[in-house]
Design a protein around this motif. Structure first.
Motif, PDB file in Angstrom:
ATOM      1  N   GLU A   1       0.854  -1.187   0.000  1.00 54.07           N
ATOM      2  CA  GLU A   1       0.000   0.000   0.000  1.00 54.07           C
ATOM      3  C   GLU A   1       0.888   1.234   0.000  1.00 54.07           C
TER       4      GLU A   1
ATOM      5  N   LYS B   1      -2.969   5.415   5.618  1.00 51.64           N
ATOM      6  CA  LYS B   1      -4.423   5.597   5.498  1.00 51.64           C
ATOM      7  C   LYS B   1      -5.017   4.646   4.466  1.00 51.64           C
ATOM      8  N   THR B   2      -4.353   4.477   3.355  1.00 55.23           N
ATOM      9  CA  THR B   2      -4.832   3.542   2.335  1.00 55.23           C
ATOM     10  C   THR B   2      -4.811   2.118   2.874  1.00 55.23           C
TER      11      THR B   2
ATOM     12  N   GLU C   1      -7.675   1.665   5.265  1.00 50.81           N
ATOM     13  CA  GLU C   1      -8.924   1.598   4.508  1.00 50.81           C
ATOM     14  C   GLU C   1      -9.105   0.211   3.889  1.00 50.81           C
ATOM     15  N   GLU C   2      -8.040  -0.319   3.301  1.00 52.45           N
ATOM     16  CA  GLU C   2      -8.101  -1.644   2.684  1.00 52.45           C
ATOM     17  C   GLU C   2      -8.369  -2.736   3.718  1.00 52.45           C
TER      18      GLU C   2
ATOM     19  N   ASP D   1       0.413   4.204   1.541  1.00 51.71           N
ATOM     20  CA  ASP D   1       0.480   4.957   2.792  1.00 51.71           C
ATOM     21  C   ASP D   1      -0.400   4.290   3.848  1.00 51.71           C
TER      22      ASP D   1
ATOM     23  N   VAL E   1      -9.533   5.109   9.126  1.00 50.56           N
ATOM     24  CA  VAL E   1      -8.328   5.758   8.593  1.00 50.56           C
ATOM     25  C   VAL E   1      -7.811   6.875   9.494  1.00 50.56           C
TER      26      VAL E   1
END
Length: 85
Positions: free
Chosen positions: A19, A23-24, A27-28, A21, A33
């Motif tokens: 990923e 936050k991503t 989220e995943e 970062d 986040v």
């Protein structure tokens, strides 16, 4: 070609290049986040491991089995991996 001894920053999925970062990655993983703004990378790694530990226990419980040993073994290995990373 040059190499860098600088460690990549971020939680494990970011350090592994899965990923871009934190936050991503969160989220995943289906997590909040905003945690990326309030926790250190280490805290986030530990939080994710704890959530997955509980998910493993729940998975086995739904199958009518005691998954405590499996979950504990997984958690121990995951915590070890973030220590050596």
């Amino acid at each position: 070609m040059t190499t860098s001894s600088r460690k990549a920053s971020g939680i494990l999925p970011v350090r592994l290049g899965l990923e871009p970062d934190n936050k991503t990655a969160l989220e995943e993983l289906g997590m909040d986040v905003s945690l990326a703004d309030s926790m250190s990378d280490r805290q986030l790694d530990e939080y994710i491991i704890e959530q997955e530990y509980n998910r493993v226990k729940e998975y086995y419980a739904n199958k009518g089995e005691d998954g405590e040993r499996y979950a504990a073994d997984w958690r121990r290995e995951a915590l070890h991996k973030i220590d050596i990373d």
